[in-house]
Design an enzyme around this catalytic site. Structure first.
Site, mmCIF file in Angstrom:
data_model
loop_
_atom_site.group_PDB
_atom_site.id
_atom_site.type_symbol
_atom_site.label_atom_id
_atom_site.label_comp_id
_atom_site.label_asym_id
_atom_site.label_seq_id
_atom_site.Cartn_x
_atom_site.Cartn_y
_atom_site.Cartn_z
ATOM 1 N N PHE A 1 0.855 -1.179 0.000
ATOM 2 C CA PHE A 1 0.000 0.000 0.000
ATOM 3 C C PHE A 1 0.898 1.238 0.000
ATOM 4 O O PHE A 1 1.901 1.275 0.701
ATOM 5 C CB PHE A 1 -0.922 0.000 1.231
ATOM 6 N N GLU B 1 0.609 -4.868 8.502
ATOM 7 C CA GLU B 1 1.070 -6.251 8.443
ATOM 8 C C GLU B 1 2.576 -6.401 8.638
ATOM 9 O O GLU B 1 3.090 -7.514 8.768
ATOM 10 C CB GLU B 1 0.671 -6.881 7.100
ATOM 11 N N VAL C 1 2.556 5.478 6.247
ATOM 12 C CA VAL C 1 1.222 5.801 6.739
ATOM 13 C C VAL C 1 1.007 7.288 6.501
ATOM 14 O O VAL C 1 1.795 8.113 6.957
ATOM 15 C CB VAL C 1 1.084 5.482 8.249
ATOM 16 N N ILE C 2 -0.034 7.612 5.770
ATOM 17 C CA ILE C 2 -0.331 9.004 5.443
ATOM 18 C C ILE C 2 -1.593 9.415 6.183
ATOM 19 O O ILE C 2 -2.622 8.740 6.088
ATOM 20 C CB ILE C 2 -0.509 9.197 3.925
ATOM 21 N N THR D 1 -9.602 9.857 6.954
ATOM 22 C CA THR D 1 -10.230 8.718 7.628
ATOM 23 C C THR D 1 -9.491 8.431 8.935
ATOM 24 O O THR D 1 -8.419 8.974 9.202
ATOM 25 C CB THR D 1 -10.197 7.455 6.749
ATOM 26 N N HIS E 1 -8.077 5.652 9.601
ATOM 27 C CA HIS E 1 -7.104 4.599 9.349
ATOM 28 C C HIS E 1 -5.716 4.943 9.908
ATOM 29 O O HIS E 1 -5.051 4.101 10.496
ATOM 30 C CB HIS E 1 -7.014 4.319 7.846
#
Length: 95
Positions: A23, A59, A82-83, A87, A89
């Site tokens: 991702f 993960e 990680v951005i 959201t 997330h």
């Protein structure tokens, strides 16, 4: 008297595992290239580098733990991104 420790950047004979999140691959692919380049420049053979792709940054820890427990690699490198967006997330992954 102070105790001094110094590292050795010679990677000859080392087996390295690199875990990379798929991702945000547009971002994680560049550090992956840099890690491979740095390792080979310091003596790690290309065939001694194992690259493991995982779906996302979340993960990375369990995959790295499994690899570490196997004893197959001398060192592991984890690469993820990680951005913070609109959201929740980011908060889940960061926690």
């Amino acid at each position: 008297m102070a105790r001094e420790l110094s590292g050795n950047i010679d990677g000859t004979g080392l087996r390295i595992g690199i875990l990379v999140a798929q991702f945000n691959e547009a971002i994680t692919s560049r550090p992956l290239e840099g890690a491979r380049d740095a390792l080979t420049r310091h003596g790690v053979r290309e065939d001694a580098i194992t690259i493991v792709s995982v779906p996302g940054t979340l993960e990375l820890p369990p995959a790295a733990q499994r690899m570490a427990r196997s004893g197959e690699w001398d060192a592991l490198v984890t690469l993820g991104c990680v951005i913070k967006g609109e959201t929740a997330h980011f908060s889940y992954v960061s926690a």
